[in-house]
Design an enzyme around this catalytic site. Structure first.
Site, short mmCIF file in Angstrom:
data_model
loop_
_atom_site.label_atom_id
_atom_site.label_comp_id
_atom_site.label_asym_id
_atom_site.label_seq_id
_atom_site.Cartn_x
_atom_site.Cartn_y
_atom_site.Cartn_z
N LYS A 1 10.96 50.78 93.33
CA LYS A 1 11.90 50.45 94.42
C LYS A 1 12.86 51.61 94.62
O LYS A 1 13.25 52.28 93.65
CB LYS A 1 12.65 49.18 93.99
CG LYS A 1 13.58 48.55 95.01
CD LYS A 1 14.14 47.24 94.43
CE LYS A 1 15.06 46.52 95.39
NZ LYS A 1 15.58 45.23 94.82
N SER B 1 14.95 41.31 97.94
CA SER B 1 15.04 42.62 98.54
C SER B 1 13.96 43.59 98.10
O SER B 1 13.80 44.64 98.72
CB SER B 1 16.42 43.21 98.18
OG SER B 1 16.51 43.44 96.80
N SER C 1 15.39 38.77 93.90
CA SER C 1 14.73 39.88 94.61
C SER C 1 13.42 40.39 94.05
O SER C 1 12.74 41.17 94.69
CB SER C 1 15.69 41.07 94.73
OG SER C 1 16.53 40.86 95.83
N1 GLN Z 1 18.67 37.53 98.50
C1 GLN Z 1 19.74 37.63 97.55
C2 GLN Z 1 20.86 38.46 98.16
O1 GLN Z 1 20.74 38.77 99.27
C3 GLN Z 1 19.26 38.26 96.28
C4 GLN Z 1 19.08 39.72 96.41
C5 GLN Z 1 18.70 40.37 95.13
O2 GLN Z 1 18.24 39.71 94.19
N2 GLN Z 1 18.96 41.66 95.07
O3 GLN Z 1 21.83 38.78 97.52
#
Ligand code: GLN
Length: 481
Positions: free
Chosen positions: A73, A148, A172
């Site tokens: 990532k 994400s 994420s």
């Molecule tokens: N969807 C969650 C957020 O927007 C989790 C994101 C993540 O785990 N980085 O914060």
């Protein structure tokens, strides 16, 4: 091929690391116009690393990841490669050092072929918040891959790479793994070093693998886990051999179903797939019991106070002085900060900085931030109480299969609710994984979440492996045009 299969072929001399890396780069070339999973492809560096791996293999070395092409990532720093974190504000940033998790892969001889697309600063559940544009779900190009770590999940699902690293702050790794039909593991907080990983919410962020099989996830976790003096929150406890216990089965294990996770409003296909998975486990000899996690309802609200508060602090460093882009039309220092941040951050990141700054401001701190911290303790206690009765917990990963691109972008609250089943695990700081357990009536992958006790990654991997062996849901690959 899985990592285990690649390794066998490499060691037997039937394929070279250079050939595997070329095949991987060709696959990216052929499919990424459709998927947009990669932000950076580093073909040249990868081929050099692959040639070096071939030399080491010829010299008799056998490290499990030697010569295996992987991607990470774009939140992980890798020396001399750009790290954008999906943001315009880091558009011209080149890393001077490498994250520990990545360094542990390359020390074994893994070949990094590129950096994967993501929601800006890991804020999002759909990969629509990326300055590099949305990632498409390989099972249906009109749908989101989840977020994400959407690039990581899509790349693995489409077998652009055999496995990838992601990060999970509120879901994420698990939510995109679920939407793309791959296996994704969020380790216990402190299990993997966060050194060199761009911080979103430091008390929640954790690094983990996404792969096409449970065994490959276990192998990658073994490679990246363990104490690192450069991350004060990394925990100094021994890393077990995850592969050694993988095949031990689930007979006699007690699996808890938290009542609060089987709610009305759950998509009927998800409900059916998870119900069938429960029967598979019963058939494998596990004992299924109902448990309660009574503070579940408060988790999303609690998370959006803590995560935004920490983000507002962490993101203060992007000021146009030390990192990345700067915008300065000569309005003085404060003016430069304002212009840089106004131009550099996307809308969701700005929303969260404002929410977090508000939650931390004097007069509101006790009412919001402090209270959220107390609720977090209650959520963690729920899990510890449940684990006094059962070995692991089984739940859905996401309330619905992958939704359409654009469907929720204008409704942040709906978007935040996509993580309702994953967020509590981050608040509790324990480990969980997502594995494929079915498909929807529209042919979209559905994921199953197994939640383990703190530092019991071996248990959930073992249970996941038993399921993968007993069913045909693992290892499916979409057809791309
Ligand atoms: N969807 C969650 C957020 O927007 C989790 C994101 C993540 O785990 N980085 O914060």
């Amino acid at each position: 091929m899985t990592i285990a299969e690649m390794r066998r072929e490499l060691q037997a001399g039937r394929v070279t690391a250079v050939e595997l890396t070329r095949a991987c780069l060709e696959r990216v070339e052929a499919t990424d116009e459709q998927l947009n999973a990669f932000i950076t492809v580093c073909a040249e560096e990868a081929l050099v690393a692959a040639a070096e791996a071939d030399r080491r293999i010829a010299g008799g070395e056998t490290a499990p990841l030697l010569g295996i092409p992987l991607a990470v990532k774009d939140i992980f720093n890798v020396t001399d490669l750009p790290t954008t974190c999906g943001s315009k504000i880091l558009a011209n940033y080149v890393s001077p050092y490498t994250a520990t998790a990545v360094a542990r892969l390359t020390a074994q001889g893994a070949v990094i072929v590129g950096k994967l697309n993501m929601d800006e600063f890991a804020m999002g559940s759909s990969n629509e918040n990326s300055a590099a544009g949305p990632v498409k779900n390989p099972w249906d190009l009109e749908r989101i891959p989840g977020g994400s770590s959407g690039g990581s999940a899509a790349a693995v699902a489409a077998r652009q790479v055999v496995a990838a690293l992601g990060t999970d702050t509120g879901g994420s790794i698990r939510q995109p793994a679920s939407h793309c039909g791959v296996v994704g593991l969020k380790p216990t907080y402190g299990r993997v070093s966060r050194y060199g990983v761009i911080a979103y919410a430091s008390s929640l962020d954790q690094v983990g693998p996404l792969a096409g099989s449970v065994e490959d996830c276990a192998l990658l976790l073994g490679a990246i886990a363990g104490y690192d003096s450069a991350d004060s929150t990394s925990v100094d406890c021994p890393v077990p051999d995850y592969l050694a216990t993988l095949k031990n089965g689930v007979a006699g294990k007690k699996i808890g179903l938290p009542r609060e996770y089987f709610i009305e409003g759950l998509d009927p296909d998800v409900k059916r797939a998870v119900a069938e998975a429960i029967e598979v486990y019963r058939g494998l000899g596990a004992e299924i019991v109902e448990v309660s996690l009574p503070h579940t309802d408060y988790s999303v609200a609690c998370y959006y106070l803590i995560a935004t508060a920490e983000a507002s602090s962490n993101l203060a460093r992007y000021d146009g002085v030390r990192f990345g882009a700067r915008k300065d039309s000569g309005q003085g220092l404060i003016g430069m900060y304002q212009e840089t941040r106004a131009a550099g951050f996307g809308a969701e990141v700005k929303r969260r900085i404002m929410l977090g700054t508000y939650a931390l401001s004097s007069g509101y701190y006790d009412a919001y931030y402090l209270k959220a911290q107390k609720v977090r303790t209650l959520v963690r206690q729920d899990f510890l109480n449940a684990f006094a009765q059962v070995d692991l917990l089984l739940t859905p990963v996401a309330p619905t299969p992958a939704f359409k691109i654009g469907e929720k972008v204008n409704d942040p609250l709906q978007m935040y609710l996509s993580d309702i089943f994953t967020i509590p695990v981050n608040l509790a700081g324990t480990c969980a994984l997502s594995l494929p357990c079915g498909v929807s009536s529209e042919g979209l992958p559905i994921g199953l979440q197994l939640i383990g006790q703190p530092f019991a990654e071996a248990d959930i991997l073992q249970a996941a492996y038993a399921f993968e062996e007993a069913t045909d849901w693992g290892g499916r690959v979409p057809e791309l045009g």
